[in-house]
Enzyme design. Sequence first.
Site, PDB file in Angstrom:
ATOM      1  CG  ASP A  34      20.810  60.061  40.446  1.00  0.00           C
ATOM      2  OD1 ASP A  34      21.664  60.584  39.601  1.00  0.00           O
ATOM      3  OD2 ASP A  34      19.957  59.468  40.056  1.00  0.00           O
ATOM      4  CD  GLU A  36      20.455  57.708  36.763  1.00  0.00           C
ATOM      5  OE1 GLU A  36      19.659  58.524  36.043  1.00  0.00           O
ATOM      6  OE2 GLU A  36      19.938  56.696  37.355  1.00  0.00           O
ATOM      7  CG  ASP A 166      54.237  39.348  31.744  1.00  0.00           C
ATOM      8  OD1 ASP A 166      54.373  39.516  30.475  1.00  0.00           O
ATOM      9  OD2 ASP A 166      53.571  40.000  32.458  1.00  0.00           O
ATOM     10  CE  LYS A 189      52.829  40.375  35.968  1.00  0.00           C
ATOM     11  NZ  LYS A 189      52.395  41.736  35.656  1.00  0.00           N
TER      12      LYS A 189
END
Length: 294
Positions: A34, A36, A166, A189
């Site tokens: 499933d 997990e 940036d 940016k």
Amino acid sequence: MKIILGPASTELGEKISELTSLEKVGVAQRTFPDGESYIRLLGDVQNEHVIIVQTTSAPQDTRIMQLAFIANAAKRNGAKKVTAIVPYLAYARQDKTFLQGENISVETVSAMLHVAGVDALITVNVHAEDALGRFPFPAKNLSAIPILAKYFVEKGYKRAFAIAPDKGAMYIAEQAQKILGGNAGHLEKHRDRHTGQTSQTALNIDVKDKTAIIFDDIISTGGTIVGAAKILRELGATRVFAACVHPLLIGDAEKRILDAGIIEIVGTDSVSGNTSKVTLAPLLAKELQALKSG
Ligand code: R5P
């Protein structure tokens, strides 16, 4: 002290263990039908300070759960202290709320890890270092920018122009500049917080006839680098490289970046892939040597 090789960073963990001569503890991992996760420690950690090496790039949620399970298993099996080395810390970019109704993802992640058994954390070029100060345990940020810059020096690009995409990343360009010995500068940016779209502009940077290397913490979709490459080529840079600590390179990012005229993308093994040309192992090993002797 022992080193636990998390399933997301087995190779990096092996390298760190070789450099530090720390005994390794393997992890058996499988995924249930499933979806997990299941983990089991394959060695004794009784009374040990254990170092778990586990990056949390995609699939982020699975890798965070694996890290939490390993920390919990270590504590349940008698480890006296758990330090997590998480080279790429997922969810670190949501370190504050930007819009009404949001959560602070990195706060939730650190709280979960703490409950699971993590006592301290070491990460690399986390997006905003301030966030670590609000973690419920000591968390340290290391920078891999100098070792990325050294890669370019060794390739013969000493004095290349270090560019930050940036203003906020200017400190990154400055760290690279110290190693490269040339100039450093940044672009501007702008991000639309609703659409996530970014746009860039150039300020006063003179890269004409120079080799430019864009340094960033993360390359995700590649949009930032593609935009920066275009500007730098327009400004007359002869060659443009891209360097980042965390090469997430989602989808066709690598192709888009190379199509934009970037000569080479250089990342670290914080996220392993074909652009992971620089290993974080010596940086992390040095930190562990200091922990051992301290
Ligand atoms: C953002 O501020 C980061 O420093 C990176 O510039 C950004 O995450 C890169 O994302 P992308 O590759 O999607 O433009």
